[in-house]
Design an enzyme around this catalytic site. Structure first.
Site, PDB file in Angstrom:
ATOM      1  N   ARG A  34       0.782  -1.285  -0.021  1.00 49.76           N
ATOM      2  CA  ARG A  34      -0.083  -0.061  -0.026  1.00 49.76           C
ATOM      3  C   ARG A  34       0.960   1.400  -0.029  1.00 49.76           C
ATOM      4  O   ARG A  34       1.895   1.307   0.748  1.00 49.76           O
ATOM      5  CB  ARG A  34      -1.051  -0.057   1.308  1.00 49.76           C
ATOM      6  CG  ARG A  34      -2.030  -0.948   1.198  1.00 49.76           C
ATOM      7  CD  ARG A  34      -3.319  -0.772   2.237  1.00 49.76           C
ATOM      8  NE  ARG A  34      -3.884  -1.965   2.069  1.00 49.76           N
ATOM      9  CZ  ARG A  34      -4.843  -2.708   0.922  1.00 49.76           C
ATOM     10  NH1 ARG A  34      -4.889  -1.915  -0.153  1.00 49.76           N
ATOM     11  NH2 ARG A  34      -5.391  -3.882   1.079  1.00 49.76           N
ATOM     12  N   ASP A  35       0.376   2.087  -0.761  1.00 51.25           N
ATOM     13  CA  ASP A  35       1.176   3.434  -0.771  1.00 51.25           C
ATOM     14  C   ASP A  35       0.900   4.338   0.691  1.00 51.25           C
ATOM     15  O   ASP A  35      -0.291   4.321   1.078  1.00 51.25           O
ATOM     16  CB  ASP A  35       0.546   4.453  -1.925  1.00 51.25           C
ATOM     17  CG  ASP A  35       1.535   5.680  -2.209  1.00 51.25           C
ATOM     18  OD1 ASP A  35       2.085   5.509  -3.576  1.00 51.25           O
ATOM     19  OD2 ASP A  35       1.515   6.396  -1.490  1.00 51.25           O
ATOM     20  N   ILE A  36       2.024   4.701   1.178  1.00 53.14           N
ATOM     21  CA  ILE A  36       1.979   5.435   2.428  1.00 53.14           C
ATOM     22  C   ILE A  36       1.214   6.842   1.965  1.00 53.14           C
ATOM     23  O   ILE A  36       0.583   7.263   3.390  1.00 53.14           O
ATOM     24  CB  ILE A  36       3.334   5.705   2.660  1.00 53.14           C
ATOM     25  CG1 ILE A  36       3.517   5.844   4.216  1.00 53.14           C
ATOM     26  CG2 ILE A  36       4.022   7.090   2.262  1.00 53.14           C
ATOM     27  CD1 ILE A  36       4.977   5.727   4.937  1.00 53.14           C
ATOM     28  N   ASN A  92       4.908   6.999 -13.358  1.00 60.56           N
ATOM     29  CA  ASN A  92       5.288   8.311 -13.345  1.00 60.56           C
ATOM     30  C   ASN A  92       6.761   8.053 -13.699  1.00 60.56           C
ATOM     31  O   ASN A  92       7.410   7.467 -13.135  1.00 60.56           O
ATOM     32  CB  ASN A  92       5.185   8.936 -11.966  1.00 60.56           C
ATOM     33  CG  ASN A  92       3.709   9.317 -11.620  1.00 60.56           C
ATOM     34  OD1 ASN A  92       2.745   9.646 -12.400  1.00 60.56           O
ATOM     35  ND2 ASN A  92       3.382   9.349 -10.267  1.00 60.56           N
ATOM     36  N   VAL A 101      10.640   8.354  -6.527  1.00 59.18           N
ATOM     37  CA  VAL A 101      11.303   6.970  -6.142  1.00 59.18           C
ATOM     38  C   VAL A 101      11.570   6.465  -7.199  1.00 59.18           C
ATOM     39  O   VAL A 101      11.097   5.979  -8.331  1.00 59.18           O
ATOM     40  CB  VAL A 101      10.504   6.015  -5.236  1.00 59.18           C
ATOM     41  CG1 VAL A 101      11.253   4.938  -4.767  1.00 59.18           C
ATOM     42  CG2 VAL A 101       9.969   6.885  -4.119  1.00 59.18           C
ATOM     43  N   HIS A 105       8.150   1.530 -10.671  1.00 60.46           N
ATOM     44  CA  HIS A 105       6.913   0.908  -9.856  1.00 60.46           C
ATOM     45  C   HIS A 105       5.637   1.461 -10.565  1.00 60.46           C
ATOM     46  O   HIS A 105       5.723   2.435 -11.236  1.00 60.46           O
ATOM     47  CB  HIS A 105       7.023   1.434  -8.427  1.00 60.46           C
ATOM     48  CG  HIS A 105       6.997   3.061  -8.154  1.00 60.46           C
ATOM     49  ND1 HIS A 105       8.292   3.695  -8.461  1.00 60.46           N
ATOM     50  CD2 HIS A 105       6.016   4.064  -8.382  1.00 60.46           C
ATOM     51  CE1 HIS A 105       7.999   4.973  -8.388  1.00 60.46           C
ATOM     52  NE2 HIS A 105       6.631   5.404  -8.260  1.00 60.46           N
ATOM     53  N   HIS A 107       1.827   2.380 -10.050  1.00 64.35           N
ATOM     54  CA  HIS A 107       0.617   2.705  -9.340  1.00 64.35           C
ATOM     55  C   HIS A 107      -0.674   1.989  -9.581  1.00 64.35           C
ATOM     56  O   HIS A 107      -1.030   2.128 -10.770  1.00 64.35           O
ATOM     57  CB  HIS A 107       0.577   4.161  -9.072  1.00 64.35           C
ATOM     58  CG  HIS A 107       1.419   5.114  -8.581  1.00 64.35           C
ATOM     59  ND1 HIS A 107       1.397   5.623  -7.305  1.00 64.35           N
ATOM     60  CD2 HIS A 107       2.602   5.464  -9.247  1.00 64.35           C
ATOM     61  CE1 HIS A 107       2.579   6.323  -7.174  1.00 64.35           C
ATOM     62  NE2 HIS A 107       3.386   6.386  -8.302  1.00 64.35           N
TER      63      HIS A 107
END
Ligand code: AMP
Ligand code: ZN
Length: 118
Positions: A34-36, A92, A101, A105, A107
């Site tokens: 999970r994204d923070i 991105n 980052v 990755h 999303h």
């Protein structure tokens, strides 16, 4: 060397277990957590375990890993039950596109109305 863990990379540290994350799925080649700072009710990051700075360099260096990341994005959406209503997969790439980052990755965003972007 390309693909090797980087000491200064946050997501390599998550892969190594040195930084905690709320992991929702794992495969031999990928991790989904999970994204923070979630931007939607479902906001999960799917990363390859190997380190490449962005999606394009991952595709050039390890195309099988790209397929694994995209397959897992779909599995996450199904697991989170947003596959029926629809979800968005975003890579991105570069600071001007909001990448912060520099470990490739995806999303996976869903669970709310996502405005059409393009
Ligand atoms: P990007 O801005 O596309 O590079 O995406 C990086 C994402 O990582 C952002 O959405 C951050 O909220 C997320 N993030 C940063 N640190 C962590 C962490 N420790 N655990 C989970 N997600 C994180
Ligand atoms: Zn990394």
């Amino acid at each position: 060397m390309a693909g090797e863990p980087q000491d200064d990379c946050l997501f390599c540290k998550i892969v190594a277990g040195d930084i905690p994350a709320t992991i929702v799925r794992e495969t031999p080649t990928t991790l989904a957590f999970r994204d923070i700072n979630p931007q939607a009710p479902t906001h999960v990051l799917v990363i390859p375990r190997v380190h490449y700075p962005d999606a394009a360099s991952l595709a050039a260096g390890d195309p099988d890993a790209v397929a694994d990341v995209l397959r897992e994005a779909g599995e996450v959406a199904a697991q989170e039950k947003v596959d029926g209503t629809g979800y968005r997969v975003v890579f991105n790439t570069g600071p001007g596109a909001g990448q912060t980052v520099f470990h490739a990755h995806a999303h996976v965003l869903g669970g709310r109305d996502l405005q059409r972007l393009v």
